[in-house]
Scaffold this motif. Structure first.
Motif, short mmCIF file in Angstrom:
data_model
loop_
_atom_site.label_atom_id
_atom_site.label_comp_id
_atom_site.label_asym_id
_atom_site.label_seq_id
_atom_site.Cartn_x
_atom_site.Cartn_y
_atom_site.Cartn_z
N VAL A 1 -47.80 25.72 -26.28
CA VAL A 1 -46.61 27.06 -25.93
C VAL A 1 -45.53 27.59 -27.44
CG1 VAL A 1 -45.40 24.55 -26.24
CG2 VAL A 1 -44.46 26.26 -24.71
N ALA A 2 -45.63 26.60 -27.84
CA ALA A 2 -45.65 27.63 -29.54
C ALA A 2 -45.88 28.31 -29.95
CB ALA A 2 -45.55 26.58 -30.56
N TYR A 3 -47.12 28.84 -29.33
CA TYR A 3 -48.03 30.28 -30.33
C TYR A 3 -47.44 31.20 -29.16
CZ TYR A 3 -51.58 33.97 -29.20
OH TYR A 3 -52.50 35.11 -29.34
N GLU A 4 -47.92 31.12 -27.75
CA GLU A 4 -47.05 31.14 -26.70
C GLU A 4 -45.93 32.65 -26.56
OE1 GLU A 4 -48.97 32.73 -24.38
OE2 GLU A 4 -50.99 31.50 -24.60
N VAL A 5 -45.16 31.39 -27.23
CA VAL A 5 -43.56 31.83 -27.14
C VAL A 5 -43.50 33.02 -28.51
CG1 VAL A 5 -40.91 30.48 -27.60
CG2 VAL A 5 -42.43 29.60 -26.22
N CYS A 6 -44.35 32.20 -29.51
CA CYS A 6 -43.63 33.34 -30.54
C CYS A 6 -44.46 34.84 -30.50
CB CYS A 6 -44.96 32.31 -31.72
SG CYS A 6 -44.92 33.36 -33.30
N ARG A 7 -45.43 34.22 -29.72
CA ARG A 7 -46.07 35.38 -29.65
C ARG A 7 -45.20 36.41 -28.40
NH1 ARG A 7 -49.49 37.83 -25.19
NH2 ARG A 7 -51.14 39.31 -25.46
N HIS A 8 -44.74 35.87 -26.92
CA HIS A 8 -43.45 36.80 -26.76
C HIS A 8 -42.61 37.43 -27.08
CE1 HIS A 8 -40.24 37.07 -23.04
NE2 HIS A 8 -41.15 37.32 -22.66
N SER A 9 -41.73 36.51 -28.32
CA SER A 9 -40.83 37.28 -28.82
C SER A 9 -40.56 38.05 -30.26
CB SER A 9 -40.09 35.54 -30.46
OG SER A 9 -40.99 35.22 -31.34
N ILE A 10 -41.72 38.48 -30.30
CA ILE A 10 -42.80 39.31 -31.67
C ILE A 10 -42.54 40.40 -30.45
CG2 ILE A 10 -44.49 40.67 -32.74
CD1 ILE A 10 -44.93 37.91 -33.41
N LEU A 11 -43.33 40.69 -29.27
CA LEU A 11 -43.65 41.22 -28.09
C LEU A 11 -42.87 42.29 -27.35
CD1 LEU A 11 -47.12 40.19 -26.52
CD2 LEU A 11 -46.65 42.44 -27.69
#
Length: 248
Positions: free
Chosen positions: A26-36
């Motif tokens: 979930v940390a990866y998914e949120v990090c990715r989302h926050s960049i995109l």
């Protein structure tokens, strides 16, 4: 910025590799989302998944006792994964981006082999609470977010062979480089929760990327850490968005 466009042709997406650990999906998914969500330039985000690297023969070293995540060493494969071409970023998954990644890319200067936030880690106490001696790691946390000049001749050293056989100090302290080959980035791009501070009325201290270095709100024990609400809000938005996009 006249001297360099960051070695990035503007039509080519900026490559970002994120350290991935199955326990922190979930940390990866949120990090990715926050960049995109905030990026005004095309980016290509890839998780660095240890099991995939192993099955592809790129990673074979045994896990050491001190490795708290699956990307402790795999992060140094970034130049290899980017085909030793152009600039690419590695970042731990426990980051939340609050600013446009273009701002970070625009800090790139081709004269450096890597660029990162050069945290100054000198613990105030010589011993820890229980009397144990405080270990001071040179360049602690520098490797948690690094811009790699993948085409730089010095980074050709980072072959899978070297990444699998050299010790943690050699890699995490960037010992394949001279000091002057390491460029500096403002600390707000790797703002350590629990260590760095926002100075009221000084916008240069407001985080552009929060690093939940002690543990993030995805762990029960850390759900009340500083800036937890920003991360939880991002997660909520991600969940809401994914429900709309993916027909169940």
């Amino acid at each position: 910025m006249g001297m360099s466009n960051g070695g990035v042709a503007n039509d080519k997406p900026f490559k970002i590799f994120v350290g991935y650990d199955p326990r922190e999906d979930v940390a990866y998914e949120v990090c990715r989302h926050s960049i995109l969500k905030r990026s005004s330039i095309p980016v290509e985000i890839n998780p660095i998944v240890q099991s995939e690297l192993r099955s592809n023969g790129l990673f074979w070293r045994e896990r050491g006792q001190l490795e708290s995540t699956e990307f402790s060493f795999t992060r140094f494969l970034t130049p290899h994964l980017a085909n030793y071409d152009g600039w690419a970023m590695f970042v731990d998954c426990d980051f939340l981006y609050l600013a446009d990644i273009k701002e970070l890319r625009d800090l790139i200067d081709d004269k450096y082999a890597i660029m990162c936030v050069q945290h100054d880690y000198t613990p105030k106490e010589a011993t820890k609470m229980d009397g144990a001696v405080q270990t001071v790691y040179p360049r602690k946390n520098w490797s948690s977010m690094v811009l790699y000049n993948c085409g730089h001749p010095k980074n050709k050293v980072l072959t899978p062979e070297v990444v699998n056989t050299h010790n943690g100090a050699f890699l995490h302290r960037f010992q394949w480089l001279e000091d002057e080959e390491i460029g500096s980035i403002p600390f707000v791009w790797n703002f350590l929760e629990g260590h760095n501070n926002v100075v009221e009325g000084d916008p240069t201290t407001f985080p552009k990327a929060i690093h939940y270095t002690r543990g993030g709100p995805w762990f029960e024990a850390w759900k009340n850490c500083e800036f937890a609400e920003l991360w939880l809000k991002e997660k909520q938005e991600l969940m809401k968005g994914s429900k709309e996009i993916i027909p169940k």
